[in-house]
Design an enzyme around this catalytic site. Sequence first.
Site, PDB file in Angstrom:
ATOM      1  NE  ARG A  74     -43.097  30.966  27.766  1.00 40.17           N
ATOM      2  CZ  ARG A  74     -43.032  29.706  27.405  1.00 40.17           C
ATOM      3  NH1 ARG A  74     -44.068  29.118  26.836  1.00 40.17           N
ATOM      4  NH2 ARG A  74     -41.933  29.018  27.566  1.00 40.17           N
TER       5      ARG A  74
ATOM      6  CE1 TYR B 277     -43.870  35.593  37.113  1.00 39.07           C
ATOM      7  CE2 TYR B 277     -43.296  34.593  35.024  1.00 39.07           C
ATOM      8  CZ  TYR B 277     -42.940  35.021  36.279  1.00 39.07           C
ATOM      9  OH  TYR B 277     -41.646  34.892  36.694  1.00 39.07           O
TER      10      TYR B 277
ATOM     11  CE  LYS C 274     -40.376  34.507  24.342  1.00 37.91           C
ATOM     12  NZ  LYS C 274     -40.066  33.864  25.553  1.00 37.91           N
TER      13      LYS C 274
ATOM     14  CG  HIS D  41     -37.560  31.612  21.736  1.00 38.08           C
ATOM     15  ND1 HIS D  41     -37.681  30.464  22.481  1.00 38.08           N
ATOM     16  CD2 HIS D  41     -37.460  32.619  22.649  1.00 38.08           C
ATOM     17  CE1 HIS D  41     -37.656  30.756  23.768  1.00 38.08           C
ATOM     18  NE2 HIS D  41     -37.517  32.052  23.902  1.00 38.08           N
TER      19      HIS D  41
ATOM     20  CB  SER E  91     -38.410  28.808  27.752  1.00 40.17           C
ATOM     21  OG  SER E  91     -39.180  29.348  26.706  1.00 40.17           O
TER      22      SER E  91
ATOM     23  CB  CYS F 126     -32.289  26.128  27.063  1.00 38.45           C
ATOM     24  SG  CYS F 126     -33.485  24.884  27.596  1.00 38.45           S
TER      25      CYS F 126
ATOM     26  CG  ASP G   1     -36.773  35.746  24.873  1.00 36.70           C
ATOM     27  OD1 ASP G   1     -36.348  34.623  25.186  1.00 36.70           O
ATOM     28  OD2 ASP G   1     -37.989  36.022  24.843  1.00 36.70           O
TER      29      ASP G   1
ATOM     30  NE  ARG H 113     -38.641  33.967  33.147  1.00 37.05           N
ATOM     31  CZ  ARG H 113     -38.033  33.536  32.045  1.00 37.05           C
ATOM     32  NH1 ARG H 113     -37.361  34.366  31.282  1.00 37.05           N
ATOM     33  NH2 ARG H 113     -38.103  32.267  31.680  1.00 37.05           N
TER      34      ARG H 113
HETATM   35  P1  GTP Z   1     -35.834  32.369  28.631  1.00 35.68           P
HETATM   36  O1  GTP Z   1     -35.752  33.760  29.142  1.00 35.68           O
HETATM   37  O2  GTP Z   1     -36.827  31.527  29.366  1.00 35.68           O
HETATM   38  O3  GTP Z   1     -36.076  32.307  27.159  1.00 35.68           O
HETATM   39  O4  GTP Z   1     -34.440  31.629  29.013  1.00 35.68           O
HETATM   40  P2  GTP Z   1     -32.954  31.729  28.411  1.00 35.68           P
HETATM   41  O5  GTP Z   1     -32.834  30.825  27.232  1.00 35.68           O
HETATM   42  O6  GTP Z   1     -32.558  33.131  28.227  1.00 35.68           O
HETATM   43  O7  GTP Z   1     -32.081  31.036  29.579  1.00 35.68           O
HETATM   44  P3  GTP Z   1     -31.062  31.690  30.629  1.00 35.68           P
HETATM   45  O8  GTP Z   1     -29.833  32.230  29.978  1.00 35.68           O
HETATM   46  O9  GTP Z   1     -31.812  32.610  31.505  1.00 35.68           O
HETATM   47  O10 GTP Z   1     -30.629  30.402  31.452  1.00 35.68           O
HETATM   48  C1  GTP Z   1     -31.565  29.577  32.110  1.00 35.68           C
HETATM   49  C2  GTP Z   1     -30.890  28.726  33.154  1.00 35.68           C
HETATM   50  O11 GTP Z   1     -29.858  27.936  32.581  1.00 35.68           O
HETATM   51  C3  GTP Z   1     -30.220  29.589  34.239  1.00 35.68           C
HETATM   52  O12 GTP Z   1     -30.443  29.002  35.495  1.00 35.68           O
HETATM   53  C4  GTP Z   1     -28.758  29.533  33.869  1.00 35.68           C
HETATM   54  O13 GTP Z   1     -27.918  29.681  34.998  1.00 35.68           O
HETATM   55  C5  GTP Z   1     -28.612  28.163  33.216  1.00 35.68           C
HETATM   56  N1  GTP Z   1     -27.531  28.161  32.184  1.00 35.68           N
HETATM   57  C6  GTP Z   1     -27.341  29.087  31.225  1.00 35.68           C
HETATM   58  N2  GTP Z   1     -26.235  28.811  30.487  1.00 35.68           N
HETATM   59  C7  GTP Z   1     -25.720  27.669  30.993  1.00 35.68           C
HETATM   60  C8  GTP Z   1     -24.579  26.863  30.652  1.00 35.68           C
HETATM   61  O14 GTP Z   1     -23.804  27.149  29.743  1.00 35.68           O
HETATM   62  N3  GTP Z   1     -24.391  25.731  31.398  1.00 35.68           N
HETATM   63  C9  GTP Z   1     -25.238  25.383  32.419  1.00 35.68           C
HETATM   64  N4  GTP Z   1     -24.974  24.267  33.093  1.00 35.68           N
HETATM   65  N5  GTP Z   1     -26.311  26.119  32.766  1.00 35.68           N
HETATM   66  C10 GTP Z   1     -26.560  27.244  32.070  1.00 35.68           C
HETATM   67  C1  SPV Z   2     -39.662  32.218  27.854  1.00 35.40           C
HETATM   68  O1  SPV Z   2     -40.387  31.474  28.535  1.00 35.40           O
HETATM   69  O2  SPV Z   2     -39.111  31.831  26.804  1.00 35.40           O
HETATM   70  C2  SPV Z   2     -39.397  33.596  28.323  1.00 35.40           C
HETATM   71  C3  SPV Z   2     -40.178  34.101  29.443  1.00 35.40           C
HETATM   72  O3  SPV Z   2     -38.576  34.283  27.740  1.00 35.40           O
HETATM   73  S1  SPV Z   2     -41.768  34.619  28.980  1.00 35.40           S
HETATM   74  O4  SPV Z   2     -41.726  36.065  28.752  1.00 35.40           O
HETATM   75  O5  SPV Z   2     -42.666  34.316  30.092  1.00 35.40           O
HETATM   76  O6  SPV Z   2     -42.166  33.963  27.761  1.00 35.40           O
HETATM   77 MN    MN Z   3     -37.665  33.129  25.942  1.00 38.50          MN
END
Ligand code: GTP
Ligand code: SPV
Ligand code: MN
Length: 586
Positions: A69, A197, A206, A226, A248, A250, A275, A366
């Site tokens: 983004r 993207y 979003k 979110h 994002s 996290c 999400d 992704r």
């Molecule tokens: P968006 O799709 O961008 O909104 O991200 P999200 O909030 O869904 O994050 P996601 O669950 O994909 O995790 C993002 C990164 O953080 C990945 O590389 C995970 O492996 C890592 N991660 C997720 N949960 C944990 C956790 O509990 N501990 C640690 N250390 N890393 C984590």
């Molecule tokens: C984020 O960045 O929080 C995502 C990926 O979930 S995107 O669809 O690019 O916003």
């Molecule tokens: Mn997101």
Amino acid sequence: MTTNQELAAWVKTVAALTQPDRIHWCDGSPEEHGRLIDEMLASGTLIKLNERTHPNCFLHRSDPSDVARVEHLTYICTQNEDDAGSNNNWMDPAEARAKMEQLFAGCMRGRTMYVIPYLMGPYGSPYARAGVEITDSPYVVANMRVMARIGKRSLEHIESGKTFVKGLHSIGDLNPDRRFIMHFPEELMIQSVGSGYGGNALLGKKCHALRIASWQARTEGWLAEHMLLLGIQDPDGHTSYVAAAFPSACGKTNLAMLSPPETMKGWKVWTVGDDIAWMHIGPDGRLWAINPEAGFFGVAPGTSLKTNANCMNTLGRDTIYTNVAMTPDGEPWWEGLDGERPAKLIDWQGRPYDPANGPAAHPNSRFTVAASQCPSYSDKANAPEGVPISAIIFGGRRSTVAPLVFEAMDWEHGVFAGAAVASETTAAAVGAVGQVRRDSMAMKPFCGYHFGDYWNHWLSFQTRTSKLPRVFHVNWFRKDENGKFMWPGYGENMRVLKWIVERCNGKAGAARTPIGFVPGPGDIDVSGLGIGEEVLRALLAIDHDVWEHETTDIAAYFASFGERVPAALKQQLARIRAEIDAQRAA
Ligand code: GTP
Ligand code: SPV
Ligand code: MN
């Protein structure tokens, strides 16, 4: 192609402007999908992955300058500049329209223009909302087909007289100098050019379901957030639903699909969304949430059988991968995947892997996959009324300051805790990674209006119902002095979810601190976890000097939003500050 005059007229106007060779109205059928995939394979937009190990899976490599983004190129275009708030970039709507008209002029020559009617939310849900995305990217069509409910039924929904959001997208020439993501909330309109993207291009996600929807939600009295949505089933078979907002990359997808540790017999997590959540006060006064999306657009790196088995078991088939690496056998690969790094790899840009070029998979690579493929997918995920929310969890990625978990004292304090969320930036957006910034309710990049008005809107819920969920704050990302995560995270986060559910049921203990209720070391079940008493103590510690500094920082943040900041939030801050000062003096 449609009986809706407004839609027909808009498509005609867009075609006159963009000059496509062909116009295709998407019906969402498997035949249409098959044809699009064949065309993308022929043009090189998609690469077929190993059919034996990954049936019906494809790899897309985006332009190397178009991998995340672009918050600095994302605008909210409201008549009144103040309404966008300093949390957004603002452009005058007339100026934005003129700029975009120039960029869209003739941009679809030689291309097909796809018209995608879509619905965000379950069919038949009173909370579902429609949109139409016009795009010249077949990759966007294939992704929207997974992420939203596209085609005939959604068009029928619009033709029954429902309002719809108009989204116009073109990949343009992919030049970052000619890339803009514009939102016109007053006109329910989105215009995006120059990127193919994720959140820049899949306009239902979003742009619509958060930026435009948050604006609508404010005027109509609901919340577009979110947030992931999950059900937590206890050993008695009772399921409580929670919504959690993390910035994002996290941990939302991971928490939404959590597999509880072996030692927690009888506990189970059900995935509703990963999400976005739309939440309304239901007829019973509780907050009810739907997931407007139908798929996951999840971060690949770090995903493995060890960290997220449900996700790995979702991805085996019918998945579009974007910017991951590939093995010589045509299997997708990314950093953190199970097993050894294969000797030979092709990196996300299609080059033989060389560590000198950075990671093999892009850090924001992704997967796009249907939610229905997830083994933990909740049988309530398509319920028209949604799921009733017992707890709201805020969180961020903070190597210091924020404890593993705390509970807010009440709704007002919970809104304060959400407004004060801070997190280290990630690869999900273009820009520096690892810098702490405030990211209120994880909505900094996604709230379509002034944060002061947004916090007031959140606070207003306490005047409308007495059955609001409890509010919590978590941080899985505390690091020790060697830079190592102190908390094992992933499935072990179940231990914290259990405490949260038990707090909601009045069963778990906690100590009152200035920043909220924090579990004592005996209150969180750490049996079999292998972390020491002193580590747990450190994870739950509130350092008064650190928190004094934190309150100073929050005060400056609030001040940057001027007069629209609610008095109630300033009072919360003053109370916390006074209590911390008293404890420091003691
Ligand atoms: P968006 O799709 O961008 O909104 O991200 P999200 O909030 O869904 O994050 P996601 O669950 O994909 O995790 C993002 C990164 O953080 C990945 O590389 C995970 O492996 C890592 N991660 C997720 N949960 C944990 C956790 O509990 N501990 C640690 N250390 N890393 C984590
Ligand atoms: C984020 O960045 O929080 C995502 C990926 O979930 S995107 O669809 O690019 O916003
Ligand atoms: Mn997101």
